[in-house]
Design a protein around this motif. Structure first.
Motif, PDB file in Angstrom:
ATOM      1  N   LEU A  11      -1.059  -2.853  15.649  1.00  8.85           N
ATOM      2  CA  LEU A  11      -0.899  -2.752  14.203  1.00  8.85           C
ATOM      3  C   LEU A  11      -2.056  -1.923  13.652  1.00  8.85           C
ATOM      4  CD1 LEU A  11       1.322  -4.125  12.530  1.00  8.85           C
ATOM      5  CD2 LEU A  11      -0.233  -6.023  12.134  1.00  8.85           C
ATOM      6  N   VAL A  12      -1.742  -0.990  12.771  1.00  4.50           N
ATOM      7  CA  VAL A  12      -2.782  -0.212  12.100  1.00  4.50           C
ATOM      8  C   VAL A  12      -2.598  -0.404  10.601  1.00  4.50           C
ATOM      9  CG1 VAL A  12      -3.806   2.053  11.719  1.00  4.50           C
ATOM     10  CG2 VAL A  12      -2.839   1.488  13.960  1.00  4.50           C
ATOM     11  N   LYS A  13      -3.642  -0.843   9.936  1.00  8.73           N
ATOM     12  CA  LYS A  13      -3.589  -1.115   8.501  1.00  8.73           C
ATOM     13  C   LYS A  13      -4.771  -0.450   7.805  1.00  8.73           C
ATOM     14  CE  LYS A  13       0.059  -3.754   8.538  1.00  8.73           C
ATOM     15  NZ  LYS A  13       1.293  -3.382   7.791  1.00  8.73           N
ATOM     16  N   ARG A  14      -4.606  -0.263   6.514  1.00  6.40           N
ATOM     17  CA  ARG A  14      -5.684   0.347   5.716  1.00  6.40           C
ATOM     18  C   ARG A  14      -6.570  -0.722   5.095  1.00  6.40           C
ATOM     19  NH1 ARG A  14      -5.141   5.602   5.386  1.00  6.40           N
ATOM     20  NH2 ARG A  14      -3.090   6.559   5.593  1.00  6.40           N
ATOM     21  N   THR A  15      -7.810  -0.362   4.894  1.00 10.25           N
ATOM     22  CA  THR A  15      -8.760  -1.255   4.223  1.00 10.25           C
ATOM     23  C   THR A  15      -8.185  -1.708   2.884  1.00 10.25           C
ATOM     24  OG1 THR A  15     -10.610  -0.105   5.249  1.00 10.25           O
ATOM     25  CG2 THR A  15     -11.096  -1.442   3.327  1.00 10.25           C
ATOM     26  N   GLU A  17      -5.636  -3.716   2.442  1.00 10.85           N
ATOM     27  CA  GLU A  17      -4.257  -4.197   2.542  1.00 10.85           C
ATOM     28  C   GLU A  17      -4.221  -5.684   2.873  1.00 10.85           C
ATOM     29  OE1 GLU A  17      -2.331  -0.688   5.050  1.00 10.85           O
ATOM     30  OE2 GLU A  17      -0.815  -2.129   4.370  1.00 10.85           O
ATOM     31  N   LYS A  18      -3.151  -6.333   2.482  1.00  6.02           N
ATOM     32  CA  LYS A  18      -2.894  -7.717   2.888  1.00  6.02           C
ATOM     33  C   LYS A  18      -2.074  -7.641   4.171  1.00  6.02           C
ATOM     34  CE  LYS A  18      -1.577 -12.192   0.966  1.00  6.02           C
ATOM     35  NZ  LYS A  18      -1.175 -12.927  -0.252  1.00  6.02           N
ATOM     36  N   SER A  82     -10.494  -5.606   6.207  1.00  2.00           N
ATOM     37  CA  SER A  82     -11.710  -4.791   6.267  1.00  2.00           C
ATOM     38  C   SER A  82     -11.884  -4.286   7.694  1.00  2.00           C
ATOM     39  CB  SER A  82     -12.927  -5.611   5.832  1.00  2.00           C
ATOM     40  OG  SER A  82     -13.137  -6.687   6.727  1.00  2.00           O
ATOM     41  N   THR A  83     -12.692  -3.250   7.838  1.00  2.00           N
ATOM     42  CA  THR A  83     -12.847  -2.629   9.158  1.00  2.00           C
ATOM     43  C   THR A  83     -13.448  -3.595  10.176  1.00  2.00           C
ATOM     44  OG1 THR A  83     -14.958  -1.691   8.445  1.00  2.00           O
ATOM     45  CG2 THR A  83     -13.017  -0.281   8.247  1.00  2.00           C
ATOM     46  N   VAL A 112      -8.080  -1.654  11.603  1.00  2.00           N
ATOM     47  CA  VAL A 112      -8.160  -1.452  10.152  1.00  2.00           C
ATOM     48  C   VAL A 112      -8.949  -0.167   9.916  1.00  2.00           C
ATOM     49  CG1 VAL A 112      -8.840  -2.426   7.933  1.00  2.00           C
ATOM     50  CG2 VAL A 112      -8.121  -3.942   9.792  1.00  2.00           C
ATOM     51  N   VAL A 113      -8.307   0.769   9.224  1.00  2.00           N
ATOM     52  CA  VAL A 113      -8.939   2.086   9.008  1.00  2.00           C
ATOM     53  C   VAL A 113      -9.296   2.290   7.533  1.00  2.00           C
ATOM     54  CG1 VAL A 113      -7.798   3.084  10.988  1.00  2.00           C
ATOM     55  CG2 VAL A 113      -6.705   3.226   8.738  1.00  2.00           C
TER      56      VAL A 113
END
Lengths: 113, 111
Positions: A11-15, A17-18, A82-83, A112-113
């Motif tokens: 999974l790749v998510k952005r800072t 995000e929930k 968070s990262t 987390v990016v």
């Protein structure tokens, strides 16, 4: 074959995000657990649940919450990713008092990016 | 707080050799578990030790538990490359549901 299934392998998510990580077990186990695994730190307990709607904080609950509405499903929620939450997340389940130990899911590697 | 210490954390050994991994824990417990983890994979149960003096064997691996010394050992006999993995011990608290894990021993078996 008994199983603990985690919904996502990667999974790749952005800072900010929930993020929801889902775990489902088919063994009718009462106890379910969320750990994170990081190099050099081993497995650290985030939260666990010993019954529906019951939850207990583990060693590192900050930044996380959980939900257990049904016996077979235990969700881990990152309220605002968070990262430093980039990690491998492992779900496990066990019978009461865990005499037989845990059965682990295959893990979710979250970035987390 | 229950603390679990494994040593060594890293182990490189030649095929055919014997070695022992140690797991010490800090408070009373009567249940100890060994798991294996291959790179990129989850943890797989190896042994469940539930009483003092318990000994379990599977292939080239043998685990034992001494609850009085608060010590478990995982002995490797005549290592082969397929045993290369990370091995974790985990200890159950007498007062709780969760297991406490050691940091793992990363084992590499070389020709």
């Amino acid at each position: 074959d008994v199983k603990v299934t985690q919904s996502s392998r990667y999974l790749v998510k952005r800072t900010g995000e929930k993020v929801f990580l889902e775990c489902v077990q088919d063994m009718d186990h009462e106890n379910m657990f969320w750990y994170r695994q990081d190099p050099g730190l081993g497995l650290r307990l985030i939260y666990f649940s010993y019954d529906v709607k019951m939850k207990e904080k583990g060693d590192i609950p900050e930044g996380y919450s959980v939900s257990r509405e049904k016996k077979e499903r235990f969700s881990l929620i990152l309220e605002s990713a968070s990262t430093n939450q980039t990690s491998m997340y492992l779900c496990a389940s066990s019978s009461p008092h865990a005499r037989a130990g845990y059965t682990f899911g295959s893990g979710t590697r979250l970035t987390v990016v | 707080e229950l603390k679990v210490e494994q040593n060594p954390l890293f182990l490189s050994m030649q095929e055919g050799k014997n070695y022992t991994i140690y797991c010490n824990y800090s408070t009373t417990s009567d249940r100890l578990y060994w798991y294996r983890q291959d790179p990129g994979k989850s943890l797989e149960s190896l042994f469940v030790l539930l009483s003092n003096g318990a000994v379990k064997q599977e292939g080239r691996l043998m685990a034992s538990l001494d609850t009085k010394a608060r010590l478990s050992t995982l002995h490797i006999t005549a290592a082969v490359h397929d045993l290369s993995a990370t091995y974790f011990c985990a200890v159950g608290s007498n007062s709780g549901y969760a297991l406490n894990f050691g940091k793992g021993t990363s084992l590499l078996v070389t020709p």
